[in-house]
Design a protein around this motif. Sequence first.
Motif, PDB file in Angstrom:
ATOM      1  N   SER A  45      13.624   6.195   1.700  1.00  0.00           N
ATOM      2  CA  SER A  45      13.081   7.763   1.235  1.00  0.00           C
ATOM      3  C   SER A  45      11.729   7.728   0.407  1.00  0.00           C
ATOM      4  O   SER A  45      11.518   8.640  -0.240  1.00  0.00           O
ATOM      5  CB  SER A  45      14.012   8.590   0.433  1.00  0.00           C
ATOM      6  OG  SER A  45      14.481   7.849  -0.654  1.00  0.00           O
ATOM      7  N   ARG A  46      11.105   6.575   0.297  1.00  0.00           N
ATOM      8  CA  ARG A  46       9.867   6.450  -0.373  1.00  0.00           C
ATOM      9  C   ARG A  46       8.699   7.054   0.408  1.00  0.00           C
ATOM     10  O   ARG A  46       8.712   7.163   1.617  1.00  0.00           O
ATOM     11  CB  ARG A  46       9.455   4.945  -0.479  1.00  0.00           C
ATOM     12  CG  ARG A  46      10.599   4.231  -1.783  1.00  0.00           C
ATOM     13  CD  ARG A  46      10.105   2.877  -1.715  1.00  0.00           C
ATOM     14  NE  ARG A  46       8.896   2.559  -1.952  1.00  0.00           N
ATOM     15  CZ  ARG A  46       8.010   1.590  -1.524  1.00  0.00           C
ATOM     16  NH1 ARG A  46       8.668   0.555  -0.848  1.00  0.00           N
ATOM     17  NH2 ARG A  46       6.841   1.629  -2.079  1.00  0.00           N
ATOM     18  N   GLY A  47       7.882   7.622  -0.635  1.00  0.00           N
ATOM     19  CA  GLY A  47       6.727   8.342  -0.255  1.00  0.00           C
ATOM     20  C   GLY A  47       5.433   7.668  -0.466  1.00  0.00           C
ATOM     21  O   GLY A  47       5.482   6.870  -1.510  1.00  0.00           O
ATOM     22  N   THR A  48       4.414   7.962  -0.233  1.00  0.00           N
ATOM     23  CA  THR A  48       3.050   7.415  -0.605  1.00  0.00           C
ATOM     24  C   THR A  48       1.775   8.190  -0.517  1.00  0.00           C
ATOM     25  O   THR A  48       2.032   9.180   0.273  1.00  0.00           O
ATOM     26  CB  THR A  48       2.893   6.156   0.268  1.00  0.00           C
ATOM     27  OG1 THR A  48       1.666   5.542  -0.179  1.00  0.00           O
ATOM     28  CG2 THR A  48       2.752   6.524   1.716  1.00  0.00           C
ATOM     29  N   HIS A  91       0.341  10.841 -15.659  1.00  0.00           N
ATOM     30  CA  HIS A  91      -0.378   9.576 -15.687  1.00  0.00           C
ATOM     31  C   HIS A  91       0.483   8.505 -14.951  1.00  0.00           C
ATOM     32  O   HIS A  91      -0.052   7.516 -14.405  1.00  0.00           O
ATOM     33  CB  HIS A  91      -0.854   9.090 -17.070  1.00  0.00           C
ATOM     34  CG  HIS A  91       0.445   8.865 -17.893  1.00  0.00           C
ATOM     35  ND1 HIS A  91       0.834   9.867 -18.710  1.00  0.00           N
ATOM     36  CD2 HIS A  91       0.796   7.244 -18.232  1.00  0.00           C
ATOM     37  CE1 HIS A  91       1.655   9.230 -19.334  1.00  0.00           C
ATOM     38  NE2 HIS A  91       1.849   7.696 -19.249  1.00  0.00           N
ATOM     39  N   TYR A  92       1.812   8.539 -15.257  1.00  0.00           N
ATOM     40  CA  TYR A  92       2.744   7.535 -14.488  1.00  0.00           C
ATOM     41  C   TYR A  92       3.047   7.551 -13.273  1.00  0.00           C
ATOM     42  O   TYR A  92       3.476   6.874 -12.780  1.00  0.00           O
ATOM     43  CB  TYR A  92       3.869   7.559 -15.575  1.00  0.00           C
ATOM     44  CG  TYR A  92       4.595   8.641 -15.655  1.00  0.00           C
ATOM     45  CD1 TYR A  92       5.594   9.168 -14.494  1.00  0.00           C
ATOM     46  CD2 TYR A  92       4.723   9.449 -16.754  1.00  0.00           C
ATOM     47  CE1 TYR A  92       6.217  10.210 -14.774  1.00  0.00           C
ATOM     48  CE2 TYR A  92       5.610  10.601 -16.968  1.00  0.00           C
ATOM     49  CZ  TYR A  92       6.287  10.963 -15.964  1.00  0.00           C
ATOM     50  OH  TYR A  92       6.929  12.286 -16.071  1.00  0.00           O
ATOM     51  N   ASP A  93       2.506   8.674 -12.595  1.00  0.00           N
ATOM     52  CA  ASP A  93       2.744   8.642 -11.107  1.00  0.00           C
ATOM     53  C   ASP A  93       1.876   7.710 -10.194  1.00  0.00           C
ATOM     54  O   ASP A  93       2.267   7.384  -9.268  1.00  0.00           O
ATOM     55  CB  ASP A  93       2.083  10.077 -10.616  1.00  0.00           C
ATOM     56  CG  ASP A  93       3.209  11.340 -10.546  1.00  0.00           C
ATOM     57  OD1 ASP A  93       4.522  10.994 -11.352  1.00  0.00           O
ATOM     58  OD2 ASP A  93       2.965  12.430 -10.561  1.00  0.00           O
ATOM     59  N   LEU A  98       6.863   6.835  -5.347  1.00  0.00           N
ATOM     60  CA  LEU A  98       7.027   8.463  -4.974  1.00  0.00           C
ATOM     61  C   LEU A  98       7.963   8.648  -4.022  1.00  0.00           C
ATOM     62  O   LEU A  98       8.509   7.653  -3.113  1.00  0.00           O
ATOM     63  CB  LEU A  98       5.623   9.196  -4.632  1.00  0.00           C
ATOM     64  CG  LEU A  98       4.672   8.536  -5.625  1.00  0.00           C
ATOM     65  CD1 LEU A  98       3.198   9.157  -5.200  1.00  0.00           C
ATOM     66  CD2 LEU A  98       4.947   9.495  -6.948  1.00  0.00           C
ATOM     67  N   GLU A  99       8.770   9.881  -3.907  1.00  0.00           N
ATOM     68  CA  GLU A  99       9.414  10.365  -2.901  1.00  0.00           C
ATOM     69  C   GLU A  99       8.749  11.019  -1.772  1.00  0.00           C
ATOM     70  O   GLU A  99       7.852  11.255  -1.880  1.00  0.00           O
ATOM     71  CB  GLU A  99      10.592  11.179  -3.366  1.00  0.00           C
ATOM     72  CG  GLU A  99      11.554  10.737  -4.022  1.00  0.00           C
ATOM     73  CD  GLU A  99      12.823  11.589  -4.397  1.00  0.00           C
ATOM     74  OE1 GLU A  99      13.772  11.616  -3.529  1.00  0.00           O
ATOM     75  OE2 GLU A  99      12.883  11.988  -5.525  1.00  0.00           O
ATOM     76  N   ALA A 100       9.443  10.875  -0.468  1.00  0.00           N
ATOM     77  CA  ALA A 100       8.671  11.316   0.526  1.00  0.00           C
ATOM     78  C   ALA A 100       8.696  12.794   0.237  1.00  0.00           C
ATOM     79  O   ALA A 100       9.660  13.493   0.324  1.00  0.00           O
ATOM     80  CB  ALA A 100       9.334  10.987   1.977  1.00  0.00           C
ATOM     81  N   GLY A 101       7.503  13.519   0.468  1.00  0.00           N
ATOM     82  CA  GLY A 101       7.469  15.035   0.432  1.00  0.00           C
ATOM     83  C   GLY A 101       7.251  15.439  -0.696  1.00  0.00           C
ATOM     84  O   GLY A 101       7.340  16.495  -1.143  1.00  0.00           O
ATOM     85  N   GLU A 102       7.197  14.567  -1.876  1.00  0.00           N
ATOM     86  CA  GLU A 102       6.874  14.983  -3.261  1.00  0.00           C
ATOM     87  C   GLU A 102       5.527  15.541  -3.371  1.00  0.00           C
ATOM     88  O   GLU A 102       4.619  14.904  -2.867  1.00  0.00           O
ATOM     89  CB  GLU A 102       7.234  13.783  -4.164  1.00  0.00           C
ATOM     90  CG  GLU A 102       7.058  14.049  -5.687  1.00  0.00           C
ATOM     91  CD  GLU A 102       7.367  12.739  -6.492  1.00  0.00           C
ATOM     92  OE1 GLU A 102       7.268  13.084  -7.821  1.00  0.00           O
ATOM     93  OE2 GLU A 102       7.993  11.740  -6.138  1.00  0.00           O
ATOM     94  N   THR A 121       3.181  13.796  -0.607  1.00  0.00           N
ATOM     95  CA  THR A 121       3.149  12.252  -0.114  1.00  0.00           C
ATOM     96  C   THR A 121       3.926  12.299   1.452  1.00  0.00           C
ATOM     97  O   THR A 121       4.517  13.295   1.674  1.00  0.00           O
ATOM     98  CB  THR A 121       4.120  11.736  -0.995  1.00  0.00           C
ATOM     99  OG1 THR A 121       5.369  12.168  -1.070  1.00  0.00           O
ATOM    100  CG2 THR A 121       3.504  11.517  -2.454  1.00  0.00           C
ATOM    101  N   VAL A 122       3.369  11.305   2.066  1.00  0.00           N
ATOM    102  CA  VAL A 122       3.847  11.123   3.508  1.00  0.00           C
ATOM    103  C   VAL A 122       5.245  10.012   3.317  1.00  0.00           C
ATOM    104  O   VAL A 122       4.878   9.375   2.298  1.00  0.00           O
ATOM    105  CB  VAL A 122       2.741  10.827   4.344  1.00  0.00           C
ATOM    106  CG1 VAL A 122       1.872  11.957   4.485  1.00  0.00           C
ATOM    107  CG2 VAL A 122       2.096   9.634   3.797  1.00  0.00           C
ATOM    108  N   PRO A 123       5.890   9.800   4.222  1.00  0.00           N
ATOM    109  CA  PRO A 123       6.811   8.818   4.148  1.00  0.00           C
ATOM    110  C   PRO A 123       6.208   7.407   4.045  1.00  0.00           C
ATOM    111  O   PRO A 123       5.299   7.111   4.855  1.00  0.00           O
ATOM    112  CB  PRO A 123       7.768   8.980   5.712  1.00  0.00           C
ATOM    113  CG  PRO A 123       7.360  10.403   5.765  1.00  0.00           C
ATOM    114  CD  PRO A 123       6.111  10.654   5.245  1.00  0.00           C
ATOM    115  N   ASP A 124       6.800   6.332   3.367  1.00  0.00           N
ATOM    116  CA  ASP A 124       6.354   5.165   3.343  1.00  0.00           C
ATOM    117  C   ASP A 124       6.941   4.267   4.398  1.00  0.00           C
ATOM    118  O   ASP A 124       8.225   4.178   4.130  1.00  0.00           O
ATOM    119  CB  ASP A 124       6.587   4.562   1.870  1.00  0.00           C
ATOM    120  CG  ASP A 124       5.590   3.234   1.641  1.00  0.00           C
ATOM    121  OD1 ASP A 124       5.318   2.663   2.581  1.00  0.00           O
ATOM    122  OD2 ASP A 124       5.676   2.732   0.313  1.00  0.00           O
TER     123      ASP A 124
END
Length: 599
Positions: A45-48, A91-93, A98-102, A121-124
């Motif tokens: 479920s990671r985002g990028t 700043h820590y983002d 990140l999560e997908a769609g965050e 974000t888009v899915p990683d």
Amino acid sequence: MTMHRFSLSGMSVGAWKTLLCCVALFVVSVLGTELWHAPRFLADSRGTLGIQFHELPAWGRSRFVIDRIEPGSPLQAVGAEVGDLWMPDRHYDAYRWLEAGESVGLTLFQSGLARHLTVQTVPDRTGPIVGLIIEHWVIVIFGLFLGLLIGFRQPRGLAFRACALAMLFSALARVIPPYVALPAGSAFMYQHVLWGPILVATAVAIPAFLLNFPNDQTRNTSMKRGLMRYGVPVLVTGSLAFLAVSTARALGYSTPLPIRGVFTPVAISFTLISILVLWSNWRKSEGDLRQRHFWIGLAFGLWAPAPVAASLVLLGTREVAGMPALQWLIYVPRTILLLSLLLFAYAVLRHRVVSLSFVVNRAAVYGAASLGMLVTFGLLEWFTHSLFAAWGHEQSPFVDAGLALAIILGFHRLRHSGEKWVERLFFHAWHVKEQALRRFVKESQYITRPQALFTGFRTALDDFTDGARYAFYRRSADGDYARVAATLPDAPEQVDADEPLAVALRARQAPIHCSDASTALPGDLALPSLHHGQLHGFVIVGSRPNGDAYRPDEIEVLGYAAHEVGLNLRTLRLEQLERENSEMRAREEVMIRALQKGN
């Protein structure tokens, strides 16, 4: 180093144990937080943001230079280009997964102009690093176990205190830390801020242990004196610089000196100091101490290059968050650390390179192995449920049935294999000694002379107890106990039937520690020889020359041997009395015949 020595070695035992518990609780809290969020970073479920970037080395708020924009990146859709600067609202983002769609708020700097944007974000597609996460948890558990074991069993001395802290800190010191998978919030922030201090504490604690082991003699060789004068100041200065840069970075500020540039010289100095001290310690030691330095050298010789491997990861990683280009390098320092911890644990428990006044009970080890397997099956089921929930599917009852069947079919087989492995790893030498003693007891019933029986029993006891002294007592005609064989100093020739030790043996009819009977007799253990509930004799065994205590299973085998040898001796005594009686009767018959002929 002098201030560090004063503050840590001058601490009272109570204060030290309190500090140790606080550090351990912190480690447990970190592990608990990561386990709580495990479904999030174990699921896909990671985002990028679809970019690779590095931190701009300049004073002020942390800003990042875009090095590459992937196709389909949300920043490409808003007109971002390679070379532009961007700064996240949080700043820590830039450092966490990140999560997908965050939704991520950021400021984009182009041609001197700043635009505030909110992008999704888009899915990683790279997927989660499950192996890295699980490897980290194993390291945390081993580091926590070794740190608490050494810290509580050896609470005095700078060397052992530094070793305990190094084990605890090593559980959390990592280049690509798993906490980057935590969601935004306080849990992420407090781990992010403490990342730098933990690395620094580890880099200082390990050389402190190596320099002071085993008796806190920091300058007992010319090599150590040179390192204390030149090498340690370089390491401490570099560590403080790294601490300042990493703390500023965690708080959202950057410096002209990038964190990669600070970490590399610290890693190199740490590695050189560790290897030189390990070599000097081994070269200058002899006998048992040299063997202990050998095992420490093997364990920490693996550990020493780990920071250099970690610095290669940092230097080869252009992207701050997400998967770096050189994925395989992530596993190198963590695998090195895991192997080092496993080897050090083996050296501590099997070869006792750190004197713990601690005996490994077989039942406890086997129980821990069984518990570990049960926990593994439980975690497997929990992760399965969590992953299904994260993917939005309801777990099928067939999956539960499959897991239950795997537990039923696999547990006993794995438990049997695990116990055989534990037996070979920790108890092989003891197993050989036990078999040798039992073999002598079995063969002793065929010995025909008491003196030969005593000689053989003494040899068997010497082999089993590593040369502990003993005294063998048998009940005499007046009811007291006479010494028939002994190597134990100060063992009296006669023991009264009502001596407290003899009374305790008759009452308990089992092996006891001499200290439990309020006796003045020397020795550590008293082993009774019983026949129909009567105490016909006993063996007093002294302490081991190496100071190790007798385990319960060892006491049981010694008691069995003393009882059987005592019965064999009683049998020989009865046979001797029968022979003497037969010879006396034969002489009487000869005398009677002679008298009859004379008459």
